[in-house]
Motif scaffolding. Structure first.
Motif, short mmCIF file in Angstrom:
data_model
loop_
_atom_site.label_atom_id
_atom_site.label_comp_id
_atom_site.label_asym_id
_atom_site.label_seq_id
_atom_site.Cartn_x
_atom_site.Cartn_y
_atom_site.Cartn_z
N ALA A 61 0.94 -1.13 0.10
CA ALA A 61 -0.10 -0.09 -0.03
C ALA A 61 0.81 1.40 -0.01
CB ALA A 61 -1.20 -0.01 1.27
N SER A 62 2.32 1.33 0.11
CA SER A 62 3.10 2.26 -0.12
C SER A 62 3.30 2.69 -1.66
CB SER A 62 4.32 2.05 0.74
OG SER A 62 4.24 1.95 2.11
N ALA A 63 2.29 1.97 -2.59
CA ALA A 63 2.55 2.39 -3.87
C ALA A 63 2.44 3.91 -3.83
CB ALA A 63 1.79 1.45 -4.62
N GLY A 64 1.47 4.45 -3.23
CA GLY A 64 1.21 5.75 -3.14
C GLY A 64 2.47 6.82 -3.09
N VAL A 103 -7.56 3.85 -15.72
CA VAL A 103 -8.56 2.89 -15.84
C VAL A 103 -8.09 1.47 -16.21
CG1 VAL A 103 -10.56 2.43 -17.82
CG2 VAL A 103 -10.08 4.86 -16.78
N ALA A 104 -7.16 1.29 -17.33
CA ALA A 104 -6.52 0.07 -17.46
C ALA A 104 -5.83 -0.55 -16.27
CB ALA A 104 -5.81 -0.03 -18.67
N GLY A 105 -5.38 -0.14 -15.59
CA GLY A 105 -4.64 -0.39 -14.49
C GLY A 105 -5.72 -0.87 -13.32
N LEU A 106 -6.77 -0.06 -13.17
CA LEU A 106 -7.76 -0.57 -12.10
C LEU A 106 -8.55 -1.86 -12.77
CD1 LEU A 106 -9.32 2.68 -11.21
CD2 LEU A 106 -7.83 1.59 -9.88
N LEU A 107 -8.64 -2.01 -14.03
CA LEU A 107 -9.35 -3.10 -14.54
C LEU A 107 -8.39 -4.34 -14.20
CD1 LEU A 107 -10.90 -1.59 -17.57
CD2 LEU A 107 -12.04 -2.25 -15.56
N VAL A 108 -7.11 -4.02 -14.49
CA VAL A 108 -6.06 -5.25 -14.35
C VAL A 108 -6.08 -5.73 -12.84
CG1 VAL A 108 -3.91 -5.89 -14.59
CG2 VAL A 108 -4.76 -4.54 -16.26
N MET A 109 -6.09 -4.92 -11.93
CA MET A 109 -6.34 -5.23 -10.40
C MET A 109 -7.49 -5.90 -10.17
SD MET A 109 -4.89 -1.51 -8.75
CE MET A 109 -4.93 -2.31 -7.00
N ALA A 110 -8.32 -5.60 -10.65
CA ALA A 110 -9.68 -6.25 -10.70
C ALA A 110 -9.92 -7.81 -11.23
CB ALA A 110 -10.83 -5.58 -11.37
N VAL A 111 -9.11 -7.90 -12.19
CA VAL A 111 -9.05 -9.22 -13.03
C VAL A 111 -8.01 -10.25 -12.16
CG1 VAL A 111 -8.20 -10.41 -14.96
CG2 VAL A 111 -9.66 -8.47 -15.34
N THR A 113 -6.75 -9.80 -8.93
CA THR A 113 -6.97 -9.78 -7.45
C THR A 113 -5.61 -10.16 -6.68
OG1 THR A 113 -7.41 -12.27 -7.42
CG2 THR A 113 -9.38 -10.64 -7.84
N PRO A 114 -5.49 -9.98 -5.42
CA PRO A 114 -4.24 -10.27 -4.74
C PRO A 114 -3.79 -11.82 -4.75
CG PRO A 114 -5.74 -8.77 -3.21
CD PRO A 114 -6.76 -9.49 -4.64
N HIS A 115 -4.78 -12.72 -5.07
CA HIS A 115 -4.26 -14.03 -5.39
C HIS A 115 -3.01 -14.38 -6.29
CE1 HIS A 115 -7.85 -15.22 -2.94
NE2 HIS A 115 -8.48 -14.70 -3.69
N LEU A 119 2.03 -10.00 -9.90
CA LEU A 119 1.25 -9.20 -10.82
C LEU A 119 0.23 -8.20 -10.23
CD1 LEU A 119 0.71 -12.13 -13.62
CD2 LEU A 119 2.35 -10.54 -13.23
N PHE A 120 -0.35 -8.67 -9.41
CA PHE A 120 -1.29 -7.46 -8.75
C PHE A 120 -0.51 -6.14 -8.11
CE2 PHE A 120 -3.52 -5.56 -5.12
CZ PHE A 120 -4.92 -5.80 -5.73
N VAL A 121 0.61 -6.44 -7.67
CA VAL A 121 1.45 -5.37 -7.11
C VAL A 121 2.16 -4.61 -8.14
CG1 VAL A 121 3.84 -4.99 -6.11
CG2 VAL A 121 2.14 -6.46 -5.01
N LEU A 122 2.56 -5.16 -9.20
CA LEU A 122 2.76 -4.53 -10.65
C LEU A 122 1.87 -3.66 -11.06
CD1 LEU A 122 5.01 -7.12 -12.26
CD2 LEU A 122 5.94 -5.16 -10.93
N ALA A 123 0.57 -4.12 -11.07
CA ALA A 123 -0.38 -3.33 -11.73
C ALA A 123 -0.91 -1.99 -10.77
CB ALA A 123 -1.88 -4.20 -11.53
#
Length: 430
Positions: A61-64, A103-111, A113-115, A119-123
Motif C-alpha cells: 500500500a506504499s505504492a502511493g 482505467v486500464a490499471g484498475l481493471l487489471v487489478m480487478a482481474v 486480485t491479490p491471489h 502481478l497485482f503489485v505491478l498493476a
C-alpha cells in the motif's frame, strides 16, 4: 500555492463554482482524487481481507509513494509531446494518456486480485504511476489555463472535486465492500473515470507557446538543473540545505498515519468497513475541510511561518488520540473522537504548508520548484509508512503512534533554527 495579494476583484463563491474552467477543474479534481486511495488506504482493506500479512500490506500500500517522486519525470510533460495524442496538444495529450492508464490499471487489478500477488503489485504500481502523472498534467493545465488572479477559484473547485474523488474511493468503496466483491468495486471505480476522460476530450488546450530546446541537454538544464540552482543561489547553501531538511521532516507524523497501516488497525479494533467508511471518509473529510478553513484563518492572522509551527505540533499530538481506540475497541464514539481531532489538525496544516512552500518558489520556475518541494514534503512519511507494518510488529499499534508523535522533534529543532530567516517580525528586527 502563491497567494494573489493585491487583486482588486475577488470572485464570489457562486462565480468560483459556476465559471466553465472552474467546473472543468472540479471534474479533474475528481479524476485526481479517485486513484490515490485505491493504491493506498482503500487497497489495504482488500489485502487484509485476503489474509495478507500486515508487514506486506504496508509495503504494497506504499505504492502511493510514487506521488512523492513525480518530480523525477515531470520534465517529460513539458518537453515531449506524445505521438499518439498529438492532436490533443501537450497538456490534454498527457492527461488523457494518464487517465486511460488509470482505467486500464484498475481493471487489471480487478482481474488479477491479490491471489496473483506479484502481478497485482505491478498493476498497483502502474496505477500509482499513472495517477501521479495525471496530477502533474492537471497542475500544469491549471496554471496555464488562467491568469494568476483566477487561480484561487480554480484551486477551490479542484479541491472540491478532489474531496469527492476521495469520498468515492474511500467511503463508498468501503461501504460497498460489505456487500459486493472488491474486484467488482475496482471495476466500478474504473468506470467512474469515464466522466473525467470525457472532460479532457472536450476542454480546450491552453494557449501557450512553448520553446523547444535545441537538444536533450538543453531541455534537462532548463527544466531540472536551473530550478535547483536557482533555489541554492537565492538561499545560499547552508540555509537552503536546512530548509530542505525541514521540508523533508515536518510532515512525517501526518504521513505516517494515512498509509496502509490504518486500514488493518481499524479492522483489528473491531470496526466494520461500513463504520470505517462512514466515520473516516465521509464525516472525516468534512472535518478536514473545517480544519483547512481554520488553517487559512491562522495564516491570515499570524502568517505562514508561525501558523506552520503551531499546526505541526498540534497535528503530531493528535496522533495520540488513536490510543483511545486501543483502550476502547469497537467503540464508535471513540473512533469519531479520534477522527475528529486528527482530521481537523491534518486539514489545518494544509494552508500553512502551501503558503510556506509558495514563499520559497521563484515565479520563473513556479511549476518545477513547487512540484519538487511538495514531493519532498510527503516522501519521508511515505518511507516510514513502508516500514509501518514491521514497526507495529515490534512495538504494537500503541508504540507506533507514540513513535509518530516523537518523530516531530527533529523538525521542530530545525523550525527554531530557521525562525529568524522566515518569521517576518524577526526578519524586520535584524
Amino acid at each position: 500555492m502563491p497567494t494573489e495579494g493585491g487583486v482588486a476583484h475577488k470572485p464570489s463563491i457562486w462565480q468560483a463554482f459556476s465559471q466553465p474552467s472552474a467546473r472543468t477543474m472540479c471534474l479533474l479534481g475528481f479524476s485526481s482524487g479517485l486513484p490515490f486511495l485505491l493504491v493506498s488506504y482503500t487497497l489495504s482493506f482488500w489485502l487484509k481481507q485476503n489474509g495478507i500479512l500486515l508487514k506486506d500490506i504496508t509495503m504494497i500500500a506504499s505504492a502511493g509513494m510514487t506521488y512523492a517522486l513525480k518530480f523525477l519525470w515531470a520534465p517529460l510533460l513539458d518537453h515531449w509531446r506524445l505521438p499518439l495524442f498529438t492532436r490533443l496538444g501537450q497538456r490534454r495529450g498527457w492527461l488523457l494518456m494518464a487517465q486511460l492508464g488509470v482505467v486500464a490499471g484498475l481493471l487489471v487489478m480487478a482481474v488479477l486480485t491479490p491471489h496473483q500477488l506479484m502481478l497485482f503489485v505491478l498493476a498497483t504500481l502502474f496505477v500509482a504511476f499513472m495517477g501521479a502523472t495525471q496530477d502533474i498534467a492537471i497542475d500544469a493545465y491549471r496554471i496555464e489555463i488562467a491568469p494568476p488572479s483566477a487561480q484561487g477559484a480554480l484551486v477551490a473547485t479542484y479541491s472540491l472535486g478532489y474531496r469527492l474523488g476521495l469520498l468515492v474511493a474511500g467511503a463508498l468503496a468501503l461501504i460497498l465492500s460489505d456487500h459486493i466483491a472488491w474486484a467488482q468495486i475496482y471495476v466500478l471505480m474504473a468506470v467512474s473515470m469515464a466522466i473525467p476522460v470525457i472532460t479532457t476530450l472536450k476542454m480546450r488546450e491552453p494557449d501557450v507557446r512553448r520553446l523547444s530546446p535545441s537538444s536533450w541537454r538543453d531541455a534537462m538544464r532548463e527544466s531540472v538543473i536551473d530550478p535547483f540552482a536557482d533555489f541554492f543561489r537565492r538561499y545560499h547553501w547552508v540555509l537552503a540545505l536546512l530548509t530542505l531538511l525541514f521540508i523533508l521532516l515536518f510532515k512525517i507524523p501526518e504521513q505516517a498515519i494515512i498509509g496502509g497501516v490504518m486500514g488493518p488497525f481499524y479492522r483489528d479494533m473491531g470496526f466494520s468497513n461500513t463504520e470505517i467508511g462512514a466515520v473516516t471518509k465521509i464525516y472525516g473529510i468534512w472535518i478536514a475541510i473545517a480544519g483547512a478553513f481554520a488553517g487559512g484563518v491562522a495564516v491570515a492572522r499570524w502568517g505562514a511561518w508561525r501558523s506552520l509551527g503551531g499546526c505541526i505540533v498540534l497535528g503530531a499530538i493528535s496522533n495520540l488520540l488513536y490510543l483511545l481506540l486501543i483502550a476502547h475497541k469497537g467503540h464508535l464514539t471513540m473512533l469519531t473522537l479520534a477522527i475528529s481531532g486528527q482530521n481537523f489538525f491534518e486539514g489545518m496544516l494544509g494552508p500553512p504548508t502551501v503558503a510556506f512552500l509558495s514563499l520559497l518558489v521563484n515565479r520563473q520556475h513556479t511549476a518545477t520548484q513547487y512540484a519538487l518541494l511538495s514531493s519532498l514534503v510527503n516522501l519521508p512519511g511515505k518511507v516510514l509508512g513502508f516500514f509501518a507494518g514491521g514497526i507495529v510488529g515490534v512495538a504494537g499499534y500503541g508504540g507506533y503512534f507514540v513513535i509518530t508523535v516523537f518523530s516531530v522533534l527533529p523538525s521542530m529543532l530545525l523550525f527554531a533554527a530557521l525562525w529568524r530567516h522566515f518569521d517576518p517580525v524577526a526578519s524586520r528586527a535584524e
